[in-house]
Design a protein around this motif. Structure first.
Motif, PDB file in Angstrom:
ATOM      1  N   GLY A  17       0.779  -1.227   0.000  1.00  0.00           N
ATOM      2  CA  GLY A  17       0.000   0.000   0.000  1.00  0.00           C
ATOM      3  C   GLY A  17       0.812   1.279   0.000  1.00  0.00           C
ATOM      4  N   VAL A  18       2.039   1.232   0.484  1.00  0.00           N
ATOM      5  CA  VAL A  18       2.738   2.489   0.712  1.00  0.00           C
ATOM      6  C   VAL A  18       3.931   2.696  -0.218  1.00  0.00           C
ATOM      7  CG1 VAL A  18       4.276   1.640   2.512  1.00  0.00           C
ATOM      8  CG2 VAL A  18       3.569   4.025   2.541  1.00  0.00           C
ATOM      9  N   THR A  19       4.503   1.636  -0.738  1.00  0.00           N
ATOM     10  CA  THR A  19       5.763   1.794  -1.467  1.00  0.00           C
ATOM     11  C   THR A  19       5.557   2.111  -2.940  1.00  0.00           C
ATOM     12  OG1 THR A  19       5.791  -0.585  -1.765  1.00  0.00           O
ATOM     13  CG2 THR A  19       7.116   0.290   0.015  1.00  0.00           C
ATOM     14  N   ASP A  20       6.597   2.730  -3.530  1.00  0.00           N
ATOM     15  CA  ASP A  20       6.606   2.979  -4.966  1.00  0.00           C
ATOM     16  C   ASP A  20       7.187   1.775  -5.701  1.00  0.00           C
ATOM     17  OD1 ASP A  20       5.682   5.692  -4.762  1.00  0.00           O
ATOM     18  OD2 ASP A  20       7.643   6.166  -3.927  1.00  0.00           O
ATOM     19  N   ARG A  21       8.238   1.222  -5.124  1.00  0.00           N
ATOM     20  CA  ARG A  21       8.866   0.037  -5.704  1.00  0.00           C
ATOM     21  C   ARG A  21       9.220  -0.908  -4.565  1.00  0.00           C
ATOM     22  NH1 ARG A  21      13.678  -0.001  -8.414  1.00  0.00           N
ATOM     23  NH2 ARG A  21      14.402   1.606  -6.984  1.00  0.00           N
ATOM     24  N   ILE A  22       9.463  -2.161  -4.933  1.00  0.00           N
ATOM     25  CA  ILE A  22       9.773  -3.158  -3.917  1.00  0.00           C
ATOM     26  C   ILE A  22      10.930  -4.019  -4.400  1.00  0.00           C
ATOM     27  CG2 ILE A  22       8.915  -5.225  -2.742  1.00  0.00           C
ATOM     28  CD1 ILE A  22       6.147  -3.985  -2.768  1.00  0.00           C
ATOM     29  N   VAL A  23      11.855  -4.305  -3.493  1.00  0.00           N
ATOM     30  CA  VAL A  23      12.911  -5.281  -3.754  1.00  0.00           C
ATOM     31  C   VAL A  23      12.652  -6.453  -2.825  1.00  0.00           C
ATOM     32  CG1 VAL A  23      15.373  -5.748  -3.496  1.00  0.00           C
ATOM     33  CG2 VAL A  23      14.612  -3.576  -4.472  1.00  0.00           C
ATOM     34  N   VAL A  24      12.652  -7.659  -3.380  1.00  0.00           N
ATOM     35  CA  VAL A  24      12.363  -8.843  -2.572  1.00  0.00           C
ATOM     36  C   VAL A  24      13.631  -9.664  -2.394  1.00  0.00           C
ATOM     37  CG1 VAL A  24      10.825 -10.799  -2.266  1.00  0.00           C
ATOM     38  CG2 VAL A  24      10.100  -8.862  -3.668  1.00  0.00           C
ATOM     39  N   LEU A  25      13.962  -9.970  -1.155  1.00  0.00           N
ATOM     40  CA  LEU A  25      15.102 -10.827  -0.849  1.00  0.00           C
ATOM     41  C   LEU A  25      14.593 -12.168  -0.355  1.00  0.00           C
ATOM     42  CD1 LEU A  25      17.533  -8.514   1.191  1.00  0.00           C
ATOM     43  CD2 LEU A  25      17.647  -9.055  -1.244  1.00  0.00           C
ATOM     44  N   ASP A  26      15.335 -13.220  -0.687  1.00  0.00           N
ATOM     45  CA  ASP A  26      15.055 -14.528  -0.106  1.00  0.00           C
ATOM     46  C   ASP A  26      16.370 -15.290  -0.019  1.00  0.00           C
ATOM     47  OD1 ASP A  26      13.575 -16.548   0.996  1.00  0.00           O
ATOM     48  OD2 ASP A  26      13.164 -17.499  -0.938  1.00  0.00           O
ATOM     49  N   GLY A  58      19.089 -14.368   1.089  1.00  0.00           N
ATOM     50  CA  GLY A  58      20.215 -13.508   0.758  1.00  0.00           C
ATOM     51  C   GLY A  58      20.325 -13.127  -0.705  1.00  0.00           C
ATOM     52  N   ARG A  59      19.371 -13.565  -1.525  1.00  0.00           N
ATOM     53  CA  ARG A  59      19.416 -13.191  -2.941  1.00  0.00           C
ATOM     54  C   ARG A  59      18.231 -12.315  -3.283  1.00  0.00           C
ATOM     55  NH1 ARG A  59      22.962 -16.334  -5.643  1.00  0.00           N
ATOM     56  NH2 ARG A  59      23.768 -18.073  -4.414  1.00  0.00           N
ATOM     57  N   LYS A  60      18.455 -11.438  -4.273  1.00  0.00           N
ATOM     58  CA  LYS A  60      17.334 -10.652  -4.757  1.00  0.00           C
ATOM     59  C   LYS A  60      16.543 -11.524  -5.723  1.00  0.00           C
ATOM     60  CE  LYS A  60      17.444  -7.407  -8.008  1.00  0.00           C
ATOM     61  NZ  LYS A  60      17.810  -6.156  -8.690  1.00  0.00           N
ATOM     62  N   ILE A  61      15.276 -11.759  -5.411  1.00  0.00           N
ATOM     63  CA  ILE A  61      14.502 -12.627  -6.301  1.00  0.00           C
ATOM     64  C   ILE A  61      13.516 -11.832  -7.137  1.00  0.00           C
ATOM     65  CG2 ILE A  61      14.720 -14.697  -4.868  1.00  0.00           C
ATOM     66  CD1 ILE A  61      11.859 -14.110  -3.861  1.00  0.00           C
ATOM     67  N   ALA A  62      13.281 -10.581  -6.800  1.00  0.00           N
ATOM     68  CA  ALA A  62      12.368  -9.793  -7.607  1.00  0.00           C
ATOM     69  C   ALA A  62      12.547  -8.321  -7.307  1.00  0.00           C
ATOM     70  CB  ALA A  62      10.914 -10.192  -7.343  1.00  0.00           C
ATOM     71  N   GLU A  63      12.155  -7.479  -8.246  1.00  0.00           N
ATOM     72  CA  GLU A  63      12.199  -6.038  -8.060  1.00  0.00           C
ATOM     73  C   GLU A  63      11.158  -5.433  -8.989  1.00  0.00           C
ATOM     74  OE1 GLU A  63      15.992  -4.285  -8.815  1.00  0.00           O
ATOM     75  OE2 GLU A  63      15.289  -2.255  -8.482  1.00  0.00           O
ATOM     76  N   GLY A  64      10.424  -4.455  -8.516  1.00  0.00           N
ATOM     77  CA  GLY A  64       9.441  -3.818  -9.379  1.00  0.00           C
ATOM     78  C   GLY A  64       8.383  -3.089  -8.595  1.00  0.00           C
ATOM     79  N   VAL A 112       8.227 -14.730  -5.933  1.00  0.00           N
ATOM     80  CA  VAL A 112       7.871 -14.097  -4.663  1.00  0.00           C
ATOM     81  C   VAL A 112       6.807 -14.922  -3.954  1.00  0.00           C
ATOM     82  CG1 VAL A 112       6.924 -12.028  -3.592  1.00  0.00           C
ATOM     83  CG2 VAL A 112       8.434 -11.829  -5.583  1.00  0.00           C
ATOM     84  N   ILE A 113       5.817 -15.345  -4.720  1.00  0.00           N
ATOM     85  CA  ILE A 113       4.745 -16.145  -4.136  1.00  0.00           C
ATOM     86  C   ILE A 113       5.319 -17.429  -3.553  1.00  0.00           C
ATOM     87  CG2 ILE A 113       2.624 -17.403  -4.648  1.00  0.00           C
ATOM     88  CD1 ILE A 113       2.230 -15.240  -6.924  1.00  0.00           C
ATOM     89  N   ALA A 114       6.237 -18.023  -4.281  1.00  0.00           N
ATOM     90  CA  ALA A 114       6.850 -19.259  -3.806  1.00  0.00           C
ATOM     91  C   ALA A 114       7.633 -19.021  -2.530  1.00  0.00           C
ATOM     92  CB  ALA A 114       7.769 -19.827  -4.890  1.00  0.00           C
ATOM     93  N   ALA A 115       8.356 -17.903  -2.491  1.00  0.00           N
ATOM     94  CA  ALA A 115       9.170 -17.617  -1.316  1.00  0.00           C
ATOM     95  C   ALA A 115       8.303 -17.423  -0.090  1.00  0.00           C
ATOM     96  CB  ALA A 115      10.012 -16.368  -1.564  1.00  0.00           C
ATOM     97  N   TYR A 116       7.172 -16.774  -0.275  1.00  0.00           N
ATOM     98  CA  TYR A 116       6.330 -16.488   0.879  1.00  0.00           C
ATOM     99  C   TYR A 116       5.484 -17.670   1.288  1.00  0.00           C
ATOM    100  CZ  TYR A 116       7.357 -11.737   2.066  1.00  0.00           C
ATOM    101  OH  TYR A 116       7.978 -10.632   2.546  1.00  0.00           O
ATOM    102  N   LEU A 117       5.097 -18.496   0.321  1.00  0.00           N
ATOM    103  CA  LEU A 117       4.218 -19.612   0.665  1.00  0.00           C
ATOM    104  C   LEU A 117       4.958 -20.941   0.682  1.00  0.00           C
ATOM    105  CD1 LEU A 117       1.045 -18.573  -1.292  1.00  0.00           C
ATOM    106  CD2 LEU A 117       1.586 -18.214   1.116  1.00  0.00           C
ATOM    107  N   GLY A 118       6.230 -20.920   0.267  1.00  0.00           N
ATOM    108  CA  GLY A 118       7.008 -22.146   0.294  1.00  0.00           C
ATOM    109  C   GLY A 118       6.851 -22.956  -0.975  1.00  0.00           C
ATOM    110  N   VAL A 119       5.646 -22.936  -1.611  1.00  0.00           N
ATOM    111  CA  VAL A 119       5.413 -23.680  -2.840  1.00  0.00           C
ATOM    112  C   VAL A 119       4.665 -22.775  -3.813  1.00  0.00           C
ATOM    113  CG1 VAL A 119       5.358 -25.995  -1.878  1.00  0.00           C
ATOM    114  CG2 VAL A 119       3.297 -24.586  -1.846  1.00  0.00           C
ATOM    115  N   ASP A 120       4.544 -23.217  -5.048  1.00  0.00           N
ATOM    116  CA  ASP A 120       3.723 -22.477  -5.995  1.00  0.00           C
ATOM    117  C   ASP A 120       2.295 -22.443  -5.495  1.00  0.00           C
ATOM    118  OD1 ASP A 120       5.828 -22.052  -7.538  1.00  0.00           O
ATOM    119  OD2 ASP A 120       5.172 -23.254  -9.247  1.00  0.00           O
TER     120      ASP A 120
END
Lengths: 396, 266
Positions: free
Chosen positions: B226-235, B237-243, B254-262
């Protein structure tokens, strides 16, 4: 109050009603006492601040008159039986009070445990000895700034390599430093070895105030004046950016550094200022005694200095002054107890630390810096203190 | 504020270039690269242990990166004292609150303000004009910041006696007092209930509107969206997404990282 539990802690008034787990009971009692003591302190100092300026200055003036006339009036409970009160005050109490003020900068304000403070005391005393008796014959007044600067430089030399250490490690290094200074004085022929230095120059005579073996009152007047001057400047430091930086370092050194406080530089300043004041105290002592030897600068003196600060209340300047007086004066006052007097003194210290661990006058770390204008009605309306994370107004 | 990555980093306020941070055999960060552009709110998210706080510590000089470099406003942040990094213009808050507990709220903020003070020991002893002016300005600015954060009513209370929400706000006020170009907030909403979180996000936006660039660490995805303009996702220790938040939300990694699976989220 370094033993305060981690945040968020409770309101001091609320602690009493809080029933903690049994393991925390002791800590809680301790915390209660600390909180109660600092609340009392606050009430007293608030009451003092509320007095009209005229009244405050008059009271201070009366206190000064009382202090300056002590050697003449010699009131009964204060007078020392068997010894001359002026001699005790000028020769013993004055150096200890100056020392307590200086050590308080290091231990009380910046929170650095210095167990070798006697080293600076010795540097001041020996500098005067060397310059007025052993190797030169300089006037006392010229030696005054030299002693201060030399002690300061020694403080920086000790601090620069060691202040990266923290806590216990710093304490050990400073402990060693105090011994090194004493051993140097004992071994170096240049410093008089175990025989010490005799015939150290006294301060110059000014009008009716003469400084000789028989002029004990003059030494007290001089010492009291020095105490007032030192107190004045240290108080200014305490209430400034410097004092806040020291408090921040004491409370959380890493956070202080990350908020832009050059922690190393301010710790070095604390050491340098502490050393300068310690050297000044040593110089006062040597000028009065006229004779020094390494036995006068043993490690137990460092411990006694620390005791003065801890007993009085580290971080509280009136407190450490009282601490310095207690530690130096009481053994003289009870000289008639003879050899057992230090045992009684030790017992008194232990009892004191059990029932009042925060010192006679506990620290009042916060609230010295007042806002430019008191919080307005709007501020109170904006943030409702009862609503945790409230302050809806700010988001409007 | 185009969402496309800018590898050259010309308009970047802070630029992280293939930073790796190893603790013994563990690589807390590997080859992480991203930019923070002036005036944006960048979210740094990831599951617990992804390396978010480590990244923070590398940026603020607490750790020295094993390899790679961080450039801030044209200066390479390597071997610079931590307090100097603050003076360059990076301020931060702490995940676990680290105020100066015995000092008042006002004094806490003044310590931050004094990151740029000119006066020192001599000026304070002699009450030189520079000292008196800075004392006055410090109090004024600190009080203004407390008002801005809505906690001015407790300015004279010791920080340890403040309610939790006040302490969190006070940390932000103290960081703002250092007059930063980049404000780094390490989970500023930790321990807040949803309503308080939303309020805080509004406050962060307000801070950005005052001209600050904000880096926000948070592991609550919905909140960051809700608040950010852009987001960098780490998992790990690696950057897995940005946008942009929308892009990141749709990213399968990102979904996989947060939920563990697809998952079946679209």
């Amino acid at each position: 109050m370094s033993s305060a539990p981690p945040m968020p802690t409770e309101d001091p008034d609320r602690i009493a009603s809080h029933a903690g787990p049994p393991t925390a009971a002791a800590k809680q009692v301790f915390g209660q006492r600390m909180a109660a003591a600092s609340a009392t302190m606050r009430r007293w100092s608030d009451a003092w601040a509320r007095l009209p300026t005229v009244v405050r200055w008059s009271l201070l003036g009366l206190l000064l008159v009382f202090l300056y006339t002590l050697p003449l009036t010699k009131p009964w409970p204060i007078d020392t039986p068997g010894t001359d009160l002026a001699g005790v005050l000028g020769g013993t109490v004055v150096p200890y009070v100056v020392v307590a003020l200086g050590l308080n900068v290091v231990v009380g304000m910046a929170g650095l445990l210095d167990l070798g403070y006697v080293g600076f005391y010795a540097v001041g005393a020996y500098t005067l000895g060397v310059l007025t008796s052993r190797h030169a014959n300089l006037p006392w007044l010229l030696c005054l700034p030299i002693c201060i600067v030399v002690s300061m430089v020694v403080g920086v030399l000790l601090g620069a390599p060691t202040l990266r250490l923290r806590g216990d490690y710093l304490a050990i290094v400073t402990l060693g430093f105090g011994e090194i200074i004493r051993l140097l004085a004992e071994r170096l022929d240049w410093l008089g070895t175990i025989n010490g230095i005799q015939g150290i120059g006294p301060p110059p005579n000014v009008g009716p105030f003469k400084f000789g073996v028989l002029n004990k009152n003059s030494f007290f007047y001089l010492g009291l004046t020095v105490i007032i001057v030192v107190y004045f400047f240290l108080k200014r430091l305490e209430n400034s950016r410097v004092g806040r930086a020291w408090t921040a370092i004491r409370e959380d050194e890493d956070a202080a550094e990350l908020m832009g406080v050059p922690t190393f530089r301010f710790k070095l300043w604390a050491f340098a200022i502490g050393a300068a004041v310690g050297g000044l105290a040593g110089m006062l002592y040597a000028g009065k005694a006229g004779f020094i030897n390494p036995d006068g600068f043993k490690i137990n003196l460092s411990i006694l200095f620390i005791a003065a600060v801890v007993l009085g209340g580290p971080g509280n300047m009136p407190g450490v002054v009282i601490g310095g007086i207690v530690v130096s004066y009481l053994p003289e006052r009870f000289r008639f107890l003879n050899t057992s007097r230090y045992m009684w003194f030790g017992i008194a210290l232990v009892i004191m630390m059990i029932f009042r661990p925060q010192g006679l006058l506990p620290r009042r770390a916060h609230g010295r810096t007042q806002p430019p204008d008191p919080p307005t009605f709007e501020d109170v309306k904006e943030g409702d203190p009862d609503l945790e994370g409230g302050a809806h107004g700010a988001l409007a | 504020m185009a969402p496309s990555p800018d590898p050259a980093g010309h308009d970047a306020l802070l630029s992280v270039q293939s930073v790796t941070m190893r603790f013994g055999g563990l690589a807390a960060l590997s080859e992480v690269t991203f930019d923070i552009r002036p005036g944006e709110i960048l979210g740094l998210i990831g599951p617990n242990g992804a390396g978010k706080t480590t990244m923070f510590n590398v940026m603020t000089g607490v750790y020295q990166a094993t390899s790679g470099e961080v450039t801030f406003d044209g200066t390479v942040l390597r071997g610079i004292d931590r307090y100097k990094i603050t003076r360059l213009g990076i301020a931060r808050t702490f995940q676990n609150i680290r105020l100066f507990p015995e000092m008042t709220a006002l004094e806490n903020v003044i310590v931050g303000y004094e990151a740029h003070s000119q006066s020192g020991v001599v000026a304070a002893m002699l009450h030189l004009p520079v000292h008196r002016r800075e004392e006055r300005e410090g109090r004024q600015r600190a009080m203004d910041l407390l008002r801005f954060m809505g906690i001015a009513d407790r300015a004279n209370d010791a920080a340890k006696n403040l309610p939790y929400g006040y302490q969190r706000r006070l940390e932000i006020a103290r960081a703002l007092a250092t007059n930063p170009k980049l404000l780094c907030l390490d989970e500023p909403a930790a321990g807040f209930n949803p309503a308080e979180k939303i309020e805080l996000m509004g406050l962060i936006r307000k801070i950005r509107d005052q001209g600050y660039t904000v880096l926000l660490i948070e592991h609550d995805m919905n909140l960051v969206m809700g608040v950010t303009d852009r987001i960098v996702v780490l998992d790990f220790g690696r950057k897995i997404a940005e946008g942009t938040p929308t892009e990141v939300r749709a990213n399968p990694a990102v979904i996989a990282a947060y939920l563990g699976v697809d998952s079946d989220a679209s």
